[in-house]
Design a protein around this motif. Structure first.
Motif, PDB file in Angstrom:
ATOM      1  N   LYS A 181      -5.850 -10.548   4.605  1.00 13.25           N
ATOM      2  CA  LYS A 181      -5.934  -9.284   3.686  1.00 13.25           C
ATOM      3  C   LYS A 181      -5.303  -8.360   4.053  1.00 13.25           C
ATOM      4  CE  LYS A 181     -10.735 -10.466   2.698  1.00 13.25           C
ATOM      5  NZ  LYS A 181     -12.288  -9.911   2.750  1.00 13.25           N
TER       6      LYS A 181
ATOM      7  N   ASP B 193     -10.412   5.499  -1.598  1.00 13.60           N
ATOM      8  CA  ASP B 193      -9.855   4.146  -1.644  1.00 13.60           C
ATOM      9  C   ASP B 193      -8.932   3.900  -0.723  1.00 13.60           C
ATOM     10  OD1 ASP B 193     -11.975   3.972  -3.233  1.00 13.60           O
ATOM     11  OD2 ASP B 193     -10.781   3.224  -4.855  1.00 13.60           O
TER      12      ASP B 193
ATOM     13  N   LEU C  26      -8.218   1.517   2.860  1.00  9.82           N
ATOM     14  CA  LEU C  26      -7.196   0.478   2.780  1.00  9.82           C
ATOM     15  C   LEU C  26      -6.499   0.591   4.141  1.00  9.82           C
ATOM     16  CD1 LEU C  26      -6.256   0.257  -1.002  1.00  9.82           C
ATOM     17  CD2 LEU C  26      -7.593  -1.583   0.509  1.00  9.82           C
ATOM     18  N   GLU C  27      -5.905   2.097   4.195  1.00 10.40           N
ATOM     19  CA  GLU C  27      -5.004   2.556   5.215  1.00 10.40           C
ATOM     20  C   GLU C  27      -5.616   2.174   6.521  1.00 10.40           C
ATOM     21  OE1 GLU C  27      -2.173   5.958   3.913  1.00 10.40           O
ATOM     22  OE2 GLU C  27      -3.983   6.436   4.470  1.00 10.40           O
TER      23      GLU C  27
ATOM     24  N   LEU D 283       0.688  -1.149   0.080  1.00 12.48           N
ATOM     25  CA  LEU D 283      -0.051   0.001   0.150  1.00 12.48           C
ATOM     26  C   LEU D 283       0.877   1.220   0.003  1.00 12.48           C
ATOM     27  CD1 LEU D 283      -2.782   1.322   0.383  1.00 12.48           C
ATOM     28  CD2 LEU D 283      -2.761   1.073   2.688  1.00 12.48           C
TER      29      LEU D 283
ATOM     30  N   VAL E  86      -2.256  -6.480   1.560  1.00  9.11           N
ATOM     31  CA  VAL E  86      -2.449  -5.040   1.250  1.00  9.11           C
ATOM     32  C   VAL E  86      -1.028  -4.410   1.673  1.00  9.11           C
ATOM     33  CG1 VAL E  86      -3.467  -3.027   1.857  1.00  9.11           C
ATOM     34  CG2 VAL E  86      -4.911  -4.916   1.258  1.00  9.11           C
ATOM     35  N   ARG E  87      -0.540  -4.556   2.901  1.00 13.73           N
ATOM     36  CA  ARG E  87       0.486  -4.105   3.649  1.00 13.73           C
ATOM     37  C   ARG E  87       1.808  -4.686   3.341  1.00 13.73           C
ATOM     38  NH1 ARG E  87      -0.689   0.222   6.871  1.00 13.73           N
ATOM     39  NH2 ARG E  87      -3.048   0.655   7.425  1.00 13.73           N
TER      40      ARG E  87
ATOM     41  N   LEU F  85      -7.350  -0.618   7.409  1.00  7.14           N
ATOM     42  CA  LEU F  85      -7.337  -1.908   7.754  1.00  7.14           C
ATOM     43  C   LEU F  85      -6.257  -2.316   8.849  1.00  7.14           C
ATOM     44  CD1 LEU F  85      -7.462  -3.468   3.963  1.00  7.14           C
ATOM     45  CD2 LEU F  85      -9.184  -3.574   5.783  1.00  7.14           C
TER      46      LEU F  85
END
Length: 881
Positions: free
Chosen positions: A865, A763, A767-768, A733, A869-870, A770
Motif C-alpha cells: 500500500k 486525508d 497518507l503521509e 502522493l 501511495v508514494r 504511512l
C-alpha cells in the motif's frame, strides 16, 4: 289475592323477558326486543359518539383555500400527522365499540336472513367509524357487507357512497366513477342520497382532472343537499372549478352566491369568496375606490378578525400589481403580523416581498425573505423544491456580490491619498456617532421606562405594604408608622418630564445622564478616576495641537482624531488596517474578478437576467482581469449582446477571432472542425467515465489538452480536480498534494475548494504518515512489468490465476495494477506469511506446470500500500537489500 296475582304477573314478565332475549327464535317479541334495544340503546350512544367525532374533525380540519377544496372535510391521515400528534379519536373508537356490540349481541341471523332491522345501521356506523380512523380496508368490508347482505335496506345508497369514498382514499378513482354511474343508471335516487353520490362522483372527477364532469356533479349536489354548510361549500367549490377552467364570469357569480348566503354560509367561505372576486379586479381600469372601500368594510367587521391576514394580503397584491412597492410591502407585513394558522399565506407574503426586492435588485433582502418563505412552506408542498433551488441561486449571488463589494471597497480606499482617506473615514465616523447616539438614547429610554414601571408597581395599592418586611409593616426603625408625619402625608406623584421620567432634575433623568456621558467621552476620552484629571487631559490635548506640521501620515491622522476617543471613532483605527502590499491588492482584484465572472454566469444561465450579466462581464474587462478570464468573458458578452440584438456582439466576435484565432470559440465562428454537440460538460463526463473505469493513462493523455481548451470555463476547476485524481494514481502522493494545493490557490472561492481543503487537512496527513515496517497481515508476490503487458505477460497472468484456483484459498487472488505511466504490477495477493510466500515463489519457479522465469518481489500487503501511495518501489528494494 292481589299479592298472588302480582307474583304470577312478575314471574310471567321475567319469563317473557328471558324468552325475548334469545336471538335464535323468530317471533314478534324477539324481533321487537332486539330492534328496540339496538336502536335506542347501543346505536343511540354510538351515534352520539360518531357525531361528536365528526364535529371534532370539522373543527380541527383546516381548509386550504389556495387549492380546490375537497367536497368532504376529512381529518388528516396518520402519514400526514406531525410526529407526536394523537393518531386516534376516542369518539370514533367508542362508536366502533358500540357498533360491534350491537352486531355481536343483537344480530338475529336465522335461516340465512337477518331479522333485526337495525343491524344494517350497525354495520354502517362500524364502517364510518373505521373510515374516520383512516382504516380504509376494514371500513370497506363493513360497507360491502351491507351491499351484499342487505340489498333492500334503506341504507344501501349510503353504503354505496361510503364505499366509494374509501375507493377515493385508496386512489381507485376510476372504479368509484364506474360504480356510482352504474348506481345512478340502474335506480332512481333522490334527495340527500343523490347529493351524496354526486359529491363523491365530483371528487373522483376532480382527482382525475375531468373538471367539466366535476362541475355537473357539484351542481346536482348543491341543488339536492338540504344542509346549509354543504350548500355553501359546494357553491364555493363550483366557483373554484370555474376559476380553474378560466370561466371568470361564472366563477364571479358563484362566489357572489356564497356572499349572498350571509349567515347561512360559514364565515370562511364568505371571506374567501370576497377575495376570489378581488383577484378578478381590473387593476388597470377598475374602480379602486370601491375596491378599497369593500376591503375596509371587511377589516372593520369584528367577525372578520381571524381573517385580517387574508384581507391585508389582498390589499398588498393590489398595490403590488400597481407597482407601489412600499405600500405593498407594508400590507404584506400587516398580513404576516395578523397571521393565525395559514402558513401557506405567510409563505406567499414572504415570497411576494422577495419578488419586489428582486425587481429592485436588492438580492440580500431577496435571500432573507426566501429563507422565511421556506420556513413557512409545508415540507411536502409542491413549491418547496423550486423555492430551495431559487434560494441556492440567490445565496450564490449574495456571496459573490459581497466578495466584489469587500474587495472593491478596500482597493478603492487603498488607492486614495492620505487626506482623502482621512476625509472618507471621518464621514464614516460621523455617521457611526449619530447611529450610536440614537441607540444610546433608545437604550436609556427603555431603561427609564423600566424603572418607572418598577416604581409604579412598588407604590401601587397593596404592593407598597407587601414590599415591606412583615415586622416593618407596623413600624419602621422602631418608630410607629402612625406617628411619622412624613409617612402620614399622602403620596404625591413627581412631575413627569417630557421624556416620561419622574423628574426633570439632571441626575434623575436617565436620558440626560446617558447623553452627558457620551458628550464627556467625546470631549475628554476615557479618563481614569483621580486628581487633576482635567489638567492631564488639557495637557494631552495641547501636545496634540502643537504637533509639528511636517508629520507623517500616521501623525496627521492622530492629530485629527479626538484625544481619548474610542478606537472606532479614530480614523487611524481603519487606516492602519488597510493593506500596504500591492500583492494583497492584486489578489483582491483577482478574487473580485472571479466573483464577477461567477455572478455573470449565474445571471446569464440560471436567472436569465441578460442586462445584469452584461454588467458583470463588462466590469471584468475594466478591472485588469487575468488572461484566462478574458476569452470566456468575450464569448459570454458576444452571446448576451446577440440575444439582445445589439451591435456590440460583432465587436466581441471580432476580438475573439483576431486575438484568439486558435480557440474553440474562433473555430465555432469559422465553422471549422467543431462539433456543436461537444461541450465542456460532455467532455468532462466522458473523461470522468474513463477515470471511473480505471483508464488513468488514457485520461492523462487528454486532460492537459482539455484544460487548455476550456481555460476560464466554469468547469475548469472540475477538470483540475480530475487531473489531481489522475496524478495521484500515476505519480503518487507528493504530486497529488501539490496538485491540490494549486487548485486551492487558483480557485479560492470555487465549490470544490472546501472539499479539497478538507482533504489537505485530514486525508493527506494520514497518507503521509504511512511508512514501511507496519505489522504484516498477508504477503504478496509482485512482478513488475512494462505497460502495456496484457499480451507480453498473458502467460504469467494465466499461470498465477491457475495457482490461485488450485490453492483452494479464496483470499489468494491475482490483480494487474497500475504503478505509474509506464509500469504495471502483476500481483498474487493473500499469502498467509513470508515463509509461505517464499515457498510459493520457489514452487512457481520449479514446478513443471508453471516454470516461471520472472523473479517476484515478496512484500507485505501493508508495505505494498505504501509503495502504491508514494510510488517508491526503489526505496523498498534498497531497504530489503
Amino acid at each position: 289475592m292481589k299479592k298472588i296475582q302480582l307474583k304470577y304477573v312478575f314471574t310471567f314478565g321475567i319469563l317473557a323477558l328471558i324468552l325475548a332475549c334469545s336471538t335464535k327464535k323468530d317471533n314478534y317479541i324477539n324481533r321487537k326486543w332486539h330492534s328496540t334495544n339496538t336502536k335506542y340503546n347501543v346505536l343511540y350512544n354510538g351515534n352520539l359518539a360518531l357525531e361528536k367525532g365528526i364535529t371534532d374533525v370539522k373543527a380541527t380540519y383546516s381548509d386550504d383555500f389556495w387549492n380546490v377544496l375537497p367536497l368532504e372535510r376529512m381529518q388528516i391521515t396518520p402519514a400526514e400527522q406531525k410526529e407526536g400528534a394523537a393518531t386516534k379519536n376516542a369518539n370514533f373508537e367508542r362508536a366502533e365499540t358500540k357498533a360491534t356490540k350491537a352486531i355481536q349481541i343483537h344480530s338475529m341471523n336465522i335461516g340465512g336472513y337477518e331479522k333485526n332491522n337495525q343491524i344494517d345501521e350497525s354495520y354502517l356506523m362500524l364502517g364510518k367509524s373505521r373510515y374516520y380512523e383512516n382504516r380504509y380496508l376494514p371500513a370497506m368490508e363493513a360497507f360491502n357487507y351491507i351491499l351484499y347482505k342487505y340489498p333492500t335496506s334503506n341504507n344501501v345508497y349510503q353504503a354505496q357512497v361510503w364505499r366509494e369514498k374509501v375507493n377515493l382514499k385508496l386512489e381507485n378513482e376510476q372504479l368509484a366513477i364506474k360504480n356510482l354511474n352504474r348506481t345512478l343508471k340502474g335506480q332512481k335516487v333522490t334527495g340527500q342520497d343523490l347529493a351524496d353520490i354526486h359529491s363523491v362522483l365530483a371528487q373522483a372527477y376532480i382527482k382525475k382532472n375531468v373538471l367539466d364532469s366535476a362541475i355537473v356533479s357539484v351542481k346536482i349536489s348543491k341543488k339536492e343537499t338540504k344542509l346549509k354548510e354543504e350548500k355553501a361549500r359546494y357553491t364555493f367549490i363550483l366557483g373554484q372549478l370555474y376559476e380553474k377552467m378560466h370561466y371568470s364570469d361564472s366563477a364571479y357569480v358563484a362566489f357572489q352566491e356564497v356572499i349572498d348566503m350571509k349567515r347561512k354560509s360559514p364565515r370562511s367561505y364568505t371571506i374567501y369568496s370576497h377575495l376570489k372576486q378581488a383577484n378578478q379586479f381590473d387593476f388597470q381600469s377598475g374602480d379602486t375606490i370601491a375596491f378599497h372601500k369593500n376591503l375596509d368594510k371587511l377589516l372593520e367587521n369584528i367577525e372578520n378578525k381571524s381573517f385580517r391576514d387574508v384581507i391585508h394580503h389582498q390589499r398588498a397584491v393590489f398595490y403590488d400589481k400597481k407597482g407601489k412597492d412600499k405600500l405593498a410591502i407594508l400590507n404584506y407585513n400587516k398580513s404576516i403580523k395578523n397571521s393565525v394558522s395559514d402558513k401557506y399565506l405567510a409563505s406567499l407574503n414572504y415570497r411576494n416581498i422577495s419578488e419586489i426586492y428582486y425587481r429592485n435588485r436588492n438580492f440580500h433582502f431577496v435571500k432573507k425573505y426566501l429563507d422565511s418563505t421556506l420556513v413557512q412552506l409545508p415540507e411536502k408542498h409542491i413549491e418547496v423544491k423550486p423555492t430551495k433551488k431559487r434560494l441556492e441561486i440567490i445565496t450564490d449571488v449574495v456571496k459573490y456580490q459581497d466578495i466584489i463589494s469587500y474587495s472593491d471597497s478596500i482597493i478603492s480606499v487603498s488607492k486614495m491619498s492620505a487626506s482623502e482617506k482621512i476625509k472618507f473615514y471621518q464621514n464614516h465616523i460621523a455617521k457611526l456617532k449619530i447611529s450610536d447616539s440614537i441607540a444610546a438614547k433608545k437604550a436609556a429610554d427603555n431603561l427609564a421606562l423600566s424603572k418607572q414601571n418598577q416604581k409604579a408597581d412598588m407604590f401601587s395599592g397593596d404592593n407598597f405594604s407587601d414590599n415591606l418586611n412583615p415586622k416593618d409593616k407596623n413600624s419602621a426603625g422602631g418608630i410607629s408608622m402612625a406617628k411619622n408625619p412624613v409617612l402620614e402625608q399622602p403620596l404625591t406623584k413627581q412631575p413627569v418630564s417630557s421624556s416620561g421620567m419622574q423628574s426633570n432634575f439632571y441626575f434623575y433623568n436617565a436620558v440626560t445622564v446617558a447623553q452627558g456621558k457620551i458628550n464627556f467621552k467625546k470631549k475628554w476620552g476615557e479618563i481614569k478616576y483621580g486628581d487633576n484629571w482635567k489638567t492631564i487631559a488639557v495637557s494631552n490635548q495641547n501636545q496634540t495641537e502643537n504637533a509639528s506640521e511636517e508629520e507623517t501620515e500616521e501623525e496627521t491622522v492622530d492629530k485629527i482624531d479626538e484625544v481619548g476617543a474610542e478606537p472606532k471613532y479614530k480614523t487611524a483605527f481603519y487606516i492602519d488596517k488597510l493593506p500596504k502590499d500591492s500583492k494583497i491588492l492584486d489578489s483582491l482584484n483577482v478574487e473580485a474578478n472571479y466573483a464577477r465572472f461567477q455572478l455573470g454566469s449565474i445571471f446569464k444561465e440560471k436567472l436569465k437576467e441578460n442586462k445584469l450579466a452584461i454588467t458583470s462581464f463588462d466590469d471584468i474587462l475594466v478591472n485588469t482581469p487575468e488572461n484566462k478570464l478574458i476569452l470566456p468573458t468575450y464569448y459570454n458578452l458576444y452571446q448576451l449582446y446577440s440575444a439582445e440584438k445589439n451591435e456590440k456582439a460583432l465587436v466581441f466576435k471580432q476580438k475573439i477571432v483576431s486575438e484568439y484565432p486558435e480557440s474553440r470559440y474562433a473555430s465555432a465562428f469559422n465553422n471549422t472542425t467543431i462539433n456543436a454537440d461537444i461541450t465542456a460538460d460532455s467532455e468532462f463526463n466522458m473523461l470522468y467515465t474513463k477515470v471511473e473505469k480505471g483508464l488513468f493513462r488514457e485520461a492523462n493523455l487528454e486532460i492537459d489538452a482539455l484544460l487548455k481548451k476550456y481555460d476560464g470555463d466554469e468547469l475548469n476547476a472540475k477538470f483540475d480536480v480530475l487531473k489531481a485524481k489522475i496524478t495521484a494514481r500515476l505519480f503518487g502522493l507528493s504530486a497529488y498534494k501539490e496538485a491540490l494545493q494549486k487548485i486551492v490557490e487558483n480557485y479560492p472561492k470555487a465549490a470544490e475548494t472546501k472539499k479539497i481543503e478538507s482533504i489537505l487537512n485530514t486525508d493527506i496527513p494520514v497518507l503521509e504518515s504511512l511508512k514501511f515496517g507496519e505489522k504484516p497481515k498477508t504477503y504478496n508476490l509482485v512482478f513488475i512489468t512494462n505497460y502495456p503487458n496484457e499480451v507480453s505477460h498473458k502467460n504469467l497472468i494465466e499461470k498465477l490465476n491457475k495457482y490461485a484456483k488450485e490453492s483452494g484459498d479464496s483470499k489468494v487472488k491475482v490483480s494487474n495494477d497500475i504503478y505509474n505511466v509506464d509500469k504495471n504490477m502483476i500481483v498474487l495477493h493473500g499469502i498467509i506469511n513470508k515463509t509461505t510466500a517464499e515457498s510459493v515463489a520457489n514452487y512457481l519457479k520449479e514446478h513443471k506446470d508453471f516454470k516461471l522465469k520472472d523473479t517476484p518481489i515478496i512484500i507485505s500487503n501493508e508495505d505494498y500500500k505504501v509503495v502504491q501511495v508514494r510510488k517508491n518501489i526503489e526505496e523498498y528494494l534498497a531497504k530489503i537489500k
